[in-house]
Scaffold this motif. Structure first.
Motif, PDB file in Angstrom:
ATOM      1  N   VAL A 400       0.849  -1.185   0.000  1.00 39.90           N
ATOM      2  CA  VAL A 400       0.000   0.000   0.000  1.00 39.90           C
ATOM      3  C   VAL A 400       0.887   1.237   0.000  1.00 39.90           C
ATOM      4  O   VAL A 400       1.806   1.347   0.818  1.00 39.90           O
ATOM      5  N   LEU A 401       0.619   2.167  -0.919  1.00 39.41           N
ATOM      6  CA  LEU A 401       1.416   3.378  -1.052  1.00 39.41           C
ATOM      7  C   LEU A 401       0.678   4.558  -0.429  1.00 39.41           C
ATOM      8  O   LEU A 401      -0.512   4.763  -0.698  1.00 39.41           O
ATOM      9  N   ASP A 402       1.381   5.313   0.372  1.00 43.05           N
ATOM     10  CA  ASP A 402       0.823   6.542   0.930  1.00 43.05           C
ATOM     11  C   ASP A 402       1.223   7.695   0.003  1.00 43.05           C
ATOM     12  O   ASP A 402       2.406   8.049  -0.079  1.00 43.05           O
ATOM     13  N   PRO A 403       0.251   8.298  -0.720  1.00 39.50           N
ATOM     14  CA  PRO A 403       0.606   9.333  -1.700  1.00 39.50           C
ATOM     15  C   PRO A 403       1.165  10.599  -1.071  1.00 39.50           C
ATOM     16  O   PRO A 403       1.807  11.398  -1.751  1.00 39.50           O
ATOM     17  N   HIS A 404       0.953  10.799   0.211  1.00 34.30           N
ATOM     18  CA  HIS A 404       1.402  12.017   0.881  1.00 34.30           C
ATOM     19  C   HIS A 404       2.822  11.874   1.447  1.00 34.30           C
ATOM     20  O   HIS A 404       3.671  12.728   1.251  1.00 34.30           O
ATOM     21  N   SER A 405       3.067  10.751   2.127  1.00 34.40           N
ATOM     22  CA  SER A 405       4.383  10.547   2.733  1.00 34.40           C
ATOM     23  C   SER A 405       5.333   9.762   1.847  1.00 34.40           C
ATOM     24  O   SER A 405       6.544   9.799   2.041  1.00 34.40           O
ATOM     25  N   GLY A 406       4.766   9.012   0.881  1.00 32.17           N
ATOM     26  CA  GLY A 406       5.603   8.165   0.048  1.00 32.17           C
ATOM     27  C   GLY A 406       5.942   6.829   0.685  1.00 32.17           C
ATOM     28  O   GLY A 406       6.672   6.025   0.096  1.00 32.17           O
ATOM     29  N   ASN A 407       5.430   6.567   1.892  1.00 32.26           N
ATOM     30  CA  ASN A 407       5.722   5.311   2.579  1.00 32.26           C
ATOM     31  C   ASN A 407       5.037   4.134   1.877  1.00 32.26           C
ATOM     32  O   ASN A 407       3.974   4.285   1.265  1.00 32.26           O
ATOM     33  N   GLN A 408       5.665   2.963   1.988  1.00 30.71           N
ATOM     34  CA  GLN A 408       5.108   1.721   1.438  1.00 30.71           C
ATOM     35  C   GLN A 408       5.012   0.696   2.552  1.00 30.71           C
ATOM     36  O   GLN A 408       5.958   0.501   3.313  1.00 30.71           O
ATOM     37  N   VAL A 409       3.872   0.013   2.636  1.00 32.75           N
ATOM     38  CA  VAL A 409       3.651  -1.017   3.646  1.00 32.75           C
ATOM     39  C   VAL A 409       3.211  -2.297   2.949  1.00 32.75           C
ATOM     40  O   VAL A 409       2.234  -2.287   2.185  1.00 32.75           O
ATOM     41  N   THR A 410       3.934  -3.376   3.187  1.00 33.71           N
ATOM     42  CA  THR A 410       3.559  -4.666   2.600  1.00 33.71           C
ATOM     43  C   THR A 410       2.351  -5.241   3.335  1.00 33.71           C
ATOM     44  O   THR A 410       2.353  -5.335   4.555  1.00 33.71           O
ATOM     45  N   THR A 411       1.326  -5.596   2.566  1.00 37.76           N
ATOM     46  CA  THR A 411       0.106  -6.141   3.166  1.00 37.76           C
ATOM     47  C   THR A 411      -0.096  -7.616   2.868  1.00 37.76           C
ATOM     48  O   THR A 411      -0.739  -8.326   3.637  1.00 37.76           O
ATOM     49  N   ASN A 412       0.420  -8.098   1.751  1.00 39.02           N
ATOM     50  CA  ASN A 412       0.228  -9.497   1.365  1.00 39.02           C
ATOM     51  C   ASN A 412       1.428  -9.984   0.566  1.00 39.02           C
ATOM     52  O   ASN A 412       2.082  -9.213  -0.137  1.00 39.02           O
ATOM     53  N   THR A 413       1.679 -11.283   0.664  1.00 40.05           N
ATOM     54  CA  THR A 413       2.632 -11.948  -0.217  1.00 40.05           C
ATOM     55  C   THR A 413       1.967 -13.211  -0.737  1.00 40.05           C
ATOM     56  O   THR A 413       1.418 -14.005   0.038  1.00 40.05           O
ATOM     57  N   PHE A 414       1.993 -13.396  -2.056  1.00 42.83           N
ATOM     58  CA  PHE A 414       1.327 -14.525  -2.700  1.00 42.83           C
ATOM     59  C   PHE A 414       2.376 -15.379  -3.428  1.00 42.83           C
ATOM     60  O   PHE A 414       3.361 -14.849  -3.941  1.00 42.83           O
ATOM     61  N   TYR A 415       2.125 -16.687  -3.504  1.00 43.13           N
ATOM     62  CA  TYR A 415       3.032 -17.592  -4.220  1.00 43.13           C
ATOM     63  C   TYR A 415       2.220 -18.440  -5.201  1.00 43.13           C
ATOM     64  O   TYR A 415       1.227 -19.066  -4.822  1.00 43.13           O
ATOM     65  N   TYR A 416       2.667 -18.463  -6.459  1.00 48.01           N
ATOM     66  CA  TYR A 416       1.959 -19.182  -7.508  1.00 48.01           C
ATOM     67  C   TYR A 416       2.924 -20.106  -8.253  1.00 48.01           C
ATOM     68  O   TYR A 416       4.075 -19.738  -8.502  1.00 48.01           O
ATOM     69  N   THR A 417       2.433 -21.280  -8.630  1.00 46.53           N
ATOM     70  CA  THR A 417       3.199 -22.203  -9.457  1.00 46.53           C
ATOM     71  C   THR A 417       2.513 -22.328 -10.809  1.00 46.53           C
ATOM     72  O   THR A 417       1.323 -22.667 -10.877  1.00 46.53           O
ATOM     73  N   PHE A 418       3.250 -22.028 -11.888  1.00 53.83           N
ATOM     74  CA  PHE A 418       2.741 -22.156 -13.252  1.00 53.83           C
ATOM     75  C   PHE A 418       3.540 -23.231 -13.985  1.00 53.83           C
ATOM     76  O   PHE A 418       4.733 -23.412 -13.724  1.00 53.83           O
ATOM     77  N   ALA A 419       2.880 -23.910 -14.922  1.00 57.76           N
ATOM     78  CA  ALA A 419       3.546 -24.924 -15.741  1.00 57.76           C
ATOM     79  C   ALA A 419       3.478 -24.503 -17.204  1.00 57.76           C
ATOM     80  O   ALA A 419       2.391 -24.235 -17.731  1.00 57.76           O
TER      81      ALA A 419
END
Length: 454
Positions: A400-419
């Motif tokens: 999530v990006l804060d447009p005022h401060s420029g800070n970034q906070v990670t909210t999710n991490t996803f893992y996918y396997t493709f063939a």
């Protein structure tokens, strides 16, 4: 999605034999066997539940959404300040006031009527005529909440009072896909039930099937861990305990403890919490040797072996604003929207890396760490972090990006396997932190393939 229940485990549960999950341990250099391992994971709703006399048909997913809104006292139309539900707090029950429930009580099904609704088809179909899997993930997330509605019963609640609960998604367990190619123009059925409960948490199993040639074919199955919160989402709320109706339900319920222990184990083994083990450290040294010139005078120079790509050159990124249509009733971003968006940027990254259309085989785990406001800017970055033969492991990070401060906070991490249809270019890390991503991606790949990590 919403803030997860305090103390809930934020790592993923390993599906066990109580859901008829068949896994084959394989050698990594055996491509046909690896492909076969993905095809043998079949699972069906427990027979006694499907044959139960308890009414279980909930209509279409659109009708399910309307019924949930009705039960919660929600109305259509966006309000910057959601309607207060504080008056419902006095109706929150105590654990001892809630009757026990059987699994068959919460078993239900709903239809996505693609065969009869051309307008709906436009939302679900790809340009090749297949179904958009991201859309189905959105529906599965909503359906898991509906199963919670079917499970929770408050006898003392007056008939004219709305349900004093809020149900939120904590995590989604590993999701495997069968070889059935889903069409964007045929009906899809979701079915599921609550399979285990804690004091205020519920595990929900959801199946996805599509009618083909007059018969429903399995597409996938997932486990959702849901938290029950009070009407204002400020504290945990108790849920009905499960009293198994028969031996089959007892086996499933007993497996809940094992799945909880496995969640704790997988969480503790994350590469972001503990250092690599001995075989992994050996692998890291081998990667270093492969990408460093043999001339000791060139220690700061990295070389890319033939038929390889740097991880830093193998990612795709998208920044998207969220809008009220993506909200839940607390004006937070709906978790299903994040799941769909992450899957679609991951698929794009896999296609561009493989230079062909790969098949989604597996989603390792999805956890919801922080709530996302409906006015947020969300940056999705999909990295190719590991490859093996014709398989590509994607790690997608949502920030999530804060447009005022420029800070970034990670909210999710996803893992996918493709063939992919053919062997893919090998991806290699160039920095230490990329090497950690490589090791984590390798672990997720082995987990998705049913292999035992070193």
């Amino acid at each position: 999605m919403l803030r997860a229940l305090k103390g809930a485990q934020k790592c993923l549960c390993l599906a066990n034999k109580s859901f008829n999950l068949v896994q084959t341990k394989l050698r990594l250099n055996d491509a046909p066997t690896l492909a076969a391992s993905m095809a043998v994971r079949h699972y069906s709703p427990p027979t006694h539940i499907k044959q139960s006399a308890v009414p279980n048909e909930s209509g279409t997913m659109a009708e399910v959404k309307l019924e949930m809104m009705k039960r919660l006292g929600l109305e259509h139309g966006y309000q910057p300040l959601p309607k207060s539900r504080e008056h419902l707090l006095k109706y929150q029950p105590k654990l001892e006031d809630l009757p026990t429930r059987a699994m068959q009580d919460s078993f239900t099904s709903a239809i996505i009527p693609l065969s009869t609704d051309p307008v709906l088809q436009d939302k679900y179909v790809t340009y090749l005529g297949n179904v958009r899997m991201g859309r189905l993930l959105e529906d599965m997330d909503m359906f898991a909440a509906w199963c919670c509605h079917k499970h929770v019963v408050v006898p003392q609640l007056p008939a004219d009072v709305h349900l004093p609960y809020t149900f939120v998604t904590i995590l989604v367990d590993r999701i495997d896909f069968t070889n059935t190619l889903a069409s964007g123009t045929e009906d899809i059925r979701l079915s599921g039930h609550v399979s285990w409960v804690g004091t205020s948490s519920m595990e929900v199993v959801v199946w996805l099937e599509q009618k083909q040639n007059g018969k429903y074919q399995k597409l996938t199955r997932a486990l959702f861990l849901m938290a029950a919160r009070n009407a204002t989402n400020t504290a945990a709320s108790p849920v009905n305990q499960i009293q198994p109706a028969n031996e089959e339900e007892k086996v499933i319920l007993d497996g809940g403890k094992s799945r909880k222990r496995m969640r704790q184990l997988l969480c503790a083994q994350s590469i972001f919490k503990v250092e690599p083990n001995d075989p992994e450290q050996t692998l890291m040294y081998e990667l270093y040797k492969r990408t460093t010139p043999s001339d000791t005078m060139e220690l700061n120079k990295r070389i890319l072996p033939p038929n390889c790509r740097w991880m830093s050159d193998s990612y795709q990124m998208s920044t998207i604003p969220s809008f009220p249509e993506n909200r839940n009733h607390h004006n937070r971003v709906f978790g299903g929207f994040l799941m769909r968006t992450a899957l679609e940027i991951s698929w794009a990254a896999a296609v561009l890396y493989c230079k062909t259309r790969p098949k989604l085989e597996h989603i390792a785990d999805i956890s919801f760490e922080k709530p996302v406001s409906v006015d947020s800017f969300i940056k999705m970055t999909a990295y190719v972090v590991y490859t093996k033969l014709n398989y590509v492991q994607i790690m997608t990070v949502a920030e999530v990006l804060d447009p005022h401060s420029g800070n970034q906070v990670t909210t999710n991490t996803f893992y996918y396997t493709f063939a992919a249809p053919d062997t893919v270019t090998e991806v290699l890390p160039r920095s230490y932190h990329e090497t950690m991503w490589y090791i984590q991606g390798r672990r997720k790949f082995e987990y998705s393939m049913g292999l035992k990590s070193n």
